[in-house]
Design an enzyme around this catalytic site. Structure first.
Site, PDB file in Angstrom:
ATOM      1  N   TYR A   1      57.017  98.299  45.239  1.00  0.00           N
ATOM      2  CA  TYR A   1      56.591  98.345  46.639  1.00  0.00           C
ATOM      3  C   TYR A   1      55.582  99.480  46.843  1.00  0.00           C
ATOM      4  O   TYR A   1      55.861 100.640  46.503  1.00  0.00           O
ATOM      5  CB  TYR A   1      57.816  98.553  47.533  1.00  0.00           C
ATOM      6  CG  TYR A   1      57.528  98.411  49.002  1.00  0.00           C
ATOM      7  CD1 TYR A   1      56.950  97.250  49.504  1.00  0.00           C
ATOM      8  CD2 TYR A   1      57.854  99.425  49.895  1.00  0.00           C
ATOM      9  CE1 TYR A   1      56.691  97.112  50.853  1.00  0.00           C
ATOM     10  CE2 TYR A   1      57.605  99.286  51.258  1.00  0.00           C
ATOM     11  CZ  TYR A   1      57.021  98.130  51.725  1.00  0.00           C
ATOM     12  OH  TYR A   1      56.764  97.988  53.069  1.00  0.00           O
TER      13      TYR A   1
ATOM     14  N   GLU B   1      59.460  88.712  54.567  1.00  0.00           N
ATOM     15  CA  GLU B   1      58.331  89.086  55.426  1.00  0.00           C
ATOM     16  C   GLU B   1      57.163  88.108  55.339  1.00  0.00           C
ATOM     17  O   GLU B   1      56.433  87.912  56.296  1.00  0.00           O
ATOM     18  CB  GLU B   1      57.858  90.503  55.060  1.00  0.00           C
ATOM     19  CG  GLU B   1      57.065  91.150  56.147  1.00  0.00           C
ATOM     20  CD  GLU B   1      57.069  92.676  56.051  1.00  0.00           C
ATOM     21  OE1 GLU B   1      55.999  93.251  56.201  1.00  0.00           O
ATOM     22  OE2 GLU B   1      58.139  93.275  55.824  1.00  0.00           O
TER      23      GLU B   1
END
Length: 664
Positions: free
Chosen positions: A306, A7
């Protein structure tokens, strides 16, 4: 070649280092690409969404485009990071396999699928798979890439549906409000699917506070002695002063212990951090959007897991003891030892399978991180260790005392075993004293007093409490709630923390409640969130969800009175520009624009009083008033550097004084 797509660039760099060891870095179209030594493998990082949905350019003229046409327009996909798209196309031509390794959630899946579409266009035969991970550590990354899975296109479809619906809502409602109120250009009024009901909660709470009428009541307190002094409060709250005085007069100089209880009470340790709980706690000392940004950096640098997760239950696969043991050689040694003495995790009500609760994955020291990064990292570490620690234990004493028929209650609390509280230092342990007593014991009444008090209005929402409320009503997601609040701040609808709405916010919500109330209610937004879940599960069609939103908004347009809507908003906007009363005529002073901005009197041209204003930076009217002039304190937010506040009248007088001295 095996091509891996992440990402962001720093995630690509870290993953390449873990998988390849030695890495070759080469730029393709200005984009960093990380190759293995034999150049048979490559990792490239995106910049989040490199493709965005938008209306075709013929819809750009707000004044000429009919609002209803926005509901039937064919949206277009625009590449907004052309250099990355070119790099992907070039790499795709040599790729035999591509692994999407973006963050594993709806947005991450869509970001990965967008990149995959560009790759497939350049190389239709390339094979694609998915790597899922919750922490950027060697163990987790190697495991993820050795057991890749299929790409979840339904997950990406759910995120894309949200994009379409939010674009439709945002475009139509923003244009509706801006056009009807004449607020175009830089001054346009932005609203959206989640913003509107969230702002309504804040506005209605402020209205409750404004309309609140305090009610007086009376409480009686007494000080007793049994060798040691302590205080107690009458069990009754008196709504009439006469009744309080009658009860007060009956209290003699002796009292008897009617009931007495001693017990140990356990206080359960906190639950693991999901995103909402994390932002609530971090929001007590930092803006939620800033806290999330820092958490994301800590994740990408391999310090925490995360940070976007709904999960509040640690999965059995997570080796909690191994993580805690890492901290035995850190400044959290004492806290880690407390956790290791217990090692029974607490659990919340939400359990999901995508990511574990937020937890540390690597030890950091203060010198490794900035001051703000350390605050967030320390919060995550302490919360994690606290969830594994013993419950806190309180020695509680409770007494009921009869003073000539008037009943008093007293409670004492002493923390006898801090347990998790020794680790999670963000909650203050409030202790209170009550000596040991026994039933039937006679006490001396040392003093007594009546206090008049008044009921208080409800408190304003804080960053923490509004995020919790948004979760309760299913407004937004774990990933977007902090961003919604940031938008409400940046667009001038709310100020401060606790959150105070501006006059524009009142005007917008009042106008919408009157003309299109359904937009301000959480019902439709919550239903859409449920539809996204069903799309993700493959049980709902994207087109049906989008059409339902279009039909809903069409009905809103058919029923709205744009003239009344604009009138209400314009009045609110005018009020928001008012900074105080004119010292010369007593009418309102307001911020105005004419060859620059200044403060002028509303009775112009009869009254020509003005005050100068700085011409650069975003100008905000704060809720604070100048003690000298009862004028609103203004804030300037420059494009670079720190914001600053000032009273326009004080600044004018100071400037005038300096100017006079220089002339003299």
């Amino acid at each position: 070649m095996w091509l891996i797509v992440t990402e962001k660039d720093n995630t690509a760099r870290r993953i390449a280092g873990i998988l390849f060891g030695r890495v070759k870095v080469r730029k393709i179209d200005g984009v960093n690409v990380y190759f293995s030594q034999d150049e048979k493998n490559a990792v490239v990082g995106l910049k989040g969404h490199i493709v965005e949905l938008d209306y075709p350019k013929e819809y750009n003229n707000w004044s000429k485009v009919p609002l209803k046409s926005l509901l039937k327009a064919d949206l277009v996909k625009k590449v907004k990071a052309r250099n990355i798209a070119k790099a992907l196309s070039q790499l795709a031509q040599k790729a035999e396999r591509v692994t999407i390794a973006t963050d594993y959630d709806r947005e991450g899946e869509l970001i990965g699928v967008e990149a995959l579409e560009i790759i497939k266009k350049a190389n239709p035969s390339v094979k694609a798979d998915r790597a899922k991970y919750s922490a950027i550590t060697p163990q987790e990354i190697k495991k993820a890439f050795s057991s890749t899975t299929k790409i979840n296109f339904n997950l990406a479809k759910a995120a894309e549906t949200r994009q379409i619906v939010d674009l439709m809502w945002g475009a139509l409602l923003t244009r509706l409000l801006s056009l009807s109120s004449g607020r175009l250009g830089k001054d346009f009024l932005s609203v959206g699917r989640v913003q509107s009901p969230t702002l309504r909660f804040i506005v209605e709470r402020e209205r409750e506070i404004q309309q609140f009428k305090p009610t007086p009541y009376w409480e009686i307190f007494a000080e007793f002695e049994n060798g040691e002094k302590f205080s107690a409060k009458h069990v009754k709250r008196f709504l009439k002063k006469e009744e309080a005085e009658e009860a007060f007069s009956r209290i003699g100089d002796r009292a008897v212990v009617k009931k007495y209880v001693e017990k140990d009470v356990s206080e359960r340790r906190p639950i693991p951090f999901n995103t909402t709980e994390f932002l609530r706690e971090a929001g007590k000392f930092m803006a939620p959007d800033k806290a999330m940004s820092i958490a994301e950096n800590l994740y990408m640098n391999g310090y925490i897991s995360y940070p976007r997760t709904d999960n509040t239950v640690y999965p059995p696969s997570l080796n909690l003891k191994a993580i805690v043991s890492k901290f035995l050689n850190s400044e959290f040694k004492a806290e880690a030892e407390i956790a290791l003495s217990h090692m029974k995790p607490s659990r919340g009500k939400k359990e999901t399978k995508d990511h574990p609760p937020i937890h540390p994955v690597e030890v950091a020291s203060r010198k490794d991180l900035s001051k703000d990064e350390w605050r967030i990292y320390e919060l995550v570490v302490r919360r994690f260790l606290a969830t594994l620690a013993p419950d806190a234990v309180w020695a509680v004493r409770q007494a009921e005392i009869d003073a000539s028929g008037e009943i008093f209650k007293a409670t004492g609390k002493q923390l006898v075993n801090p347990g998790w509280r020794a680790i999670y230092v963000y909650y203050k342990a409030e202790e209170s004293f009550l000596p040991g007593l026994h039933e039937g014991q006679t006490l001396k009444v040392l003093s007594k007093k009546i206090e008049e008090k008044k009921t208080k209005p409800p408190g304003r929402y804080t960053m923490s409490s509004i995020i919790k409320l948004m979760e309760k009503y299913n407004l937004g997601t774990k990933s977007t709630r902090h961003e919604i609040l940031r938008k409400l701040y940046s667009r001038g609808y709310i100020r401060g923390n606790p959150l105070k709405p501006t006059e524009v916010a009142f005007a917008v919500i009042d106008a919408l409640k009157k003309e299109a109330e359904v937009i301000t209610l959480p019902d439709m937004t919550a239903k859409l969130e449920e539809d996204m879940d069903r799309i993700e599960e493959g049980k709902q069609d994207q087109k049906a969800v989008v059409n339902e939103s279009a039909k809903f908004l069409e009905e809103v347009l058919e029923n709205v009175n744009e003239e009344e809507l604009g009138k209400t908003i314009r009045e609110g906007v005018r009020k928001d520009r008012v900074v105080g009363k004119c010292p010369e005529c007593g009418n309102d002073l307001e911020i105005r624009k004419a060859r620059g901005r200044f403060i002028g009197c509303t009775s112009y041209p009869e009254c020509r009083f003005t005050l100068p204003l700085p011409q650069k930076g975003r100008l905000e009217v704060t809720a604070r008033k100048c003690d000298k002039h009862d004028m609103s304190i203004l804030r300037i937010r420059p494009s670079k550097g720190k914001s600053w506040t000032f009273c326009p009248y004080c600044s004018y007088i100071e400037w005038k004084g300096r100017d006079g001295q220089s002339q003299g």
